[in-house]
Design an enzyme around this catalytic site. Structure first.
Site, PDB file in Angstrom:
ATOM      1  N   GLN A  72      11.887 -10.412 -43.527  1.00 19.88           N
ATOM      2  CA  GLN A  72      11.641  -9.774 -44.745  1.00 19.88           C
ATOM      3  C   GLN A  72      12.317 -10.846 -45.748  1.00 19.88           C
ATOM      4  O   GLN A  72      13.482 -10.512 -46.155  1.00 19.88           O
ATOM      5  CB  GLN A  72      11.717  -8.628 -44.916  1.00 19.88           C
ATOM      6  CG  GLN A  72      11.659  -7.573 -46.060  1.00 19.88           C
ATOM      7  CD  GLN A  72      11.871  -6.245 -46.354  1.00 19.88           C
ATOM      8  OE1 GLN A  72      13.080  -5.970 -45.598  1.00 19.88           O
ATOM      9  NE2 GLN A  72      11.477  -5.587 -47.103  1.00 19.88           N
ATOM     10  N   ASN A 227      25.791   3.957 -45.469  1.00 21.03           N
ATOM     11  CA  ASN A 227      25.610   2.908 -46.671  1.00 21.03           C
ATOM     12  C   ASN A 227      27.058   2.397 -47.262  1.00 21.03           C
ATOM     13  O   ASN A 227      26.855   1.446 -48.314  1.00 21.03           O
ATOM     14  CB  ASN A 227      25.005   3.785 -47.715  1.00 21.03           C
ATOM     15  CG  ASN A 227      23.437   3.970 -47.295  1.00 21.03           C
ATOM     16  OD1 ASN A 227      22.780   3.139 -47.235  1.00 21.03           O
ATOM     17  ND2 ASN A 227      23.054   5.259 -47.676  1.00 21.03           N
ATOM     18  N   HIS A 362      62.206  -6.896 -16.266  1.00 22.31           N
ATOM     19  CA  HIS A 362      62.286  -6.682 -17.542  1.00 22.31           C
ATOM     20  C   HIS A 362      62.635  -8.049 -18.100  1.00 22.31           C
ATOM     21  O   HIS A 362      63.155  -8.803 -17.504  1.00 22.31           O
ATOM     22  CB  HIS A 362      63.673  -5.769 -18.049  1.00 22.31           C
ATOM     23  CG  HIS A 362      64.769  -5.929 -16.623  1.00 22.31           C
ATOM     24  ND1 HIS A 362      65.106  -4.406 -16.453  1.00 22.31           N
ATOM     25  CD2 HIS A 362      64.941  -6.635 -16.022  1.00 22.31           C
ATOM     26  CE1 HIS A 362      65.897  -4.744 -15.115  1.00 22.31           C
ATOM     27  NE2 HIS A 362      65.881  -5.833 -14.918  1.00 22.31           N
TER      28      HIS A 362
END
Length: 459
Positions: A72, A227, A362
């Site tokens: 479109q 919207n 660690h």
């Protein structure tokens, strides 16, 4: 009868204030368009046509190979958008669903019910409606005393009586396919917006005495059209609530579901415990009896059974059964942790495989490494994998002990059962069963400290 579908996804979404097409904004990890497409698939359409326009190439990428696309080029209204599908659908017999691509909360079950209602009532057109507590701004469904749909009236055109109607038009419809495209030839742009409205088709059917019906959603949330960013956040909230409820019904425990963020495609096995502020994204899978503590963030990763992930981040990696990670660990993309591995606090693993029962408790960095089983990394161990231009691999065999504060400079290999002394800098391969010491010799200078300012006798 045969089902078809038209998804309207051509709009720009000006109120989103974004360069991204509106339908590509994400809700719970996937685009709104993908949510709609998945729900549409519940009606098993023989053909699905997606109408695209604004930044069409981006939209097309999302559903490439899954739908037919039509363009479109000018956005002249919903009726005009549906006209674009005419070359694909006009000569087909059946019913066509028309739905907007910005309605991510609609469910496949509701669309199936809509189609069934349309067929069973032998309607030419069926409108999907909802009951709104506050219908302001929506088109109202006007019925006669027999409950038949007379028309859709927009807010600005509604009388005082019509404005009291709470049944609203959701913008989703089912039409007899042939009659839809015949009626579209008779609509015009004689309206305030100068656009072709799909709702004008409903008026044409009524004028011809054809049967128009309405099916009402059980859950108003499904009607939400996004919207702007406010509505997007609402959709996100509703979708996440649905997702979390589904997992709880399936046997997953949540400490605080409202503070837990799980994408739609995440899979979680029963007996998993999820604490607050946990985020699970993408294609993540969580195995049974796993514990995810507060602050854990996992993306596109597979986590095994009986693992414990404590306030840590895992990205695009795999974690086997019985592994413990964290707190404050970071497992970066391309890593795999085998069964019963322990990766502790302030440990980072990147692009590496770590064998069973290996422990990095660690303050360790393991990058671009292949690590065997039963390895122990002392605190402060660093694999140095980058020389400023290229990355290199470290290979560490099984049963290796790496002392604290060691630096292993790749490319290098530590053989099985070897030991690296604390504080070493390793630049060469270490044979199996060897001890490697790579630190400077300690020298003690007797009474030398007495010459320095810090010594008590000099103060």
């Amino acid at each position: 009868m045969t089902n078809y579908a038209i998804i309207l996804a051509a709009g720009k979404g000006t109120r989103m204030k974004s360069d991204l097409p509106k339908v590509l904004h994400k809700v719970a990890g996937i685009s709104m368009l993908e949510h709609v497409f998945r729900s549409v698939n519940a009606i098993n359409p023989e053909k699905t046509v997606t109408v695209i326009g604004h930044k069409a190439e981006l939209v097309e990428q999302v559903l490439a190979g899954q739908t037919e696309f039509v363009r479109q080029t000018e956005q002249l209204g919903t009726g005009h958008a549906v006209m674009m599908a005419e070359p694909v659908l006009e000569n087909l017999t059946g019913q066509t669903l028309v739905i907007a691509g910005d309605t991510p909360l609609i469910t496949g079950e509701s669309l199936k019910n809509l189609i069934d209602f349309h067929i069973n009532h032998k309607n030419v057109a069926t409108i999907l409606t909802a009951e709104a507590d506050n219908p302001f701004g929506y088109g109202r469904i006007v019925r006669n005393q027999h409950g038949e749909v007379l028309k859709i009236v927009e807010q600005k055109d509604a009388s005082d009586f019509e404005q009291q109607i709470k049944e609203i038009n959701t913008g989703t419809y089912v039409f007899d396919n042939a009659r839809l495209f015949e009626a579209l030839k008779n609509i015009n742009t004689n309206n305030a917006q100068g656009e072709y409205y799909i709702t004008d088709v409903i008026g044409i059917f009524r004028e011809n005495g054809e049967k128009v019906g309405a099916y009402t959603l059980k859950d108003f949330d499904e009607s939400l059209g996004v919207n702007d960013r406010v509505a997007l956040a609402t959709a996100e909230s509703v979708m996440r609530r649905r997702i979390n409820q589904k997992h709880m019904v399936n046997g997953v425990s949540f400490v605080n579901p409202d503070a837990t963020y799980i994408d739609v495609d995440v899979e979680i096995a029963p007996e998993v415990q999820v604490e607050a502020n946990v985020t699970l994204k993408g294609q993540t899978k969580i195995g049974a009896e796993t514990i995810l503590t507060n602050g854990t963030y996992i993306v596109d990763s597979v986590i095994g059974e009986r693992t414990v992930i404590t306030n840590s981040m895992i990205e695009e990696s795999s974690v086997a059964d019985g592994v413990t990670v964290g707190p404050y660990a970071h497992i970066r993309p391309g890593s795999s942790l085998a069964k019963d591995v322990h990766v502790g606090n302030f440990v980072e693993v990147k692009g590496s495989s770590i064998g069973e029962n290996t422990k990095a408790g660690h303050l360790t960095y393991i990058g671009n490494s292949e690590v065997g089983a039963n390895v122990n990394f002392g605190a402060g161990t660093i694999t140095v994998n980058y020389d400023g231009q290229k990355k290199y691999k470290t290979i560490i065999g099984a049963n290796v002990f790496v002392g604290s504060n060691s630096t292993i400079i790749a490319p290098v290999e530590l053989g099985d059962n070897s030991l690296v002394g604390a504080g070493s800098t390793i630049t060469k391969d270490v044979p199996a069963d060897a001890i490697a010491l790579g630190r400077g010799r300690q020298i003690n200078k007797e009474d030398y400290a007495k010459r320095l300012p810090h010594h008590p006798q000099n103060k």
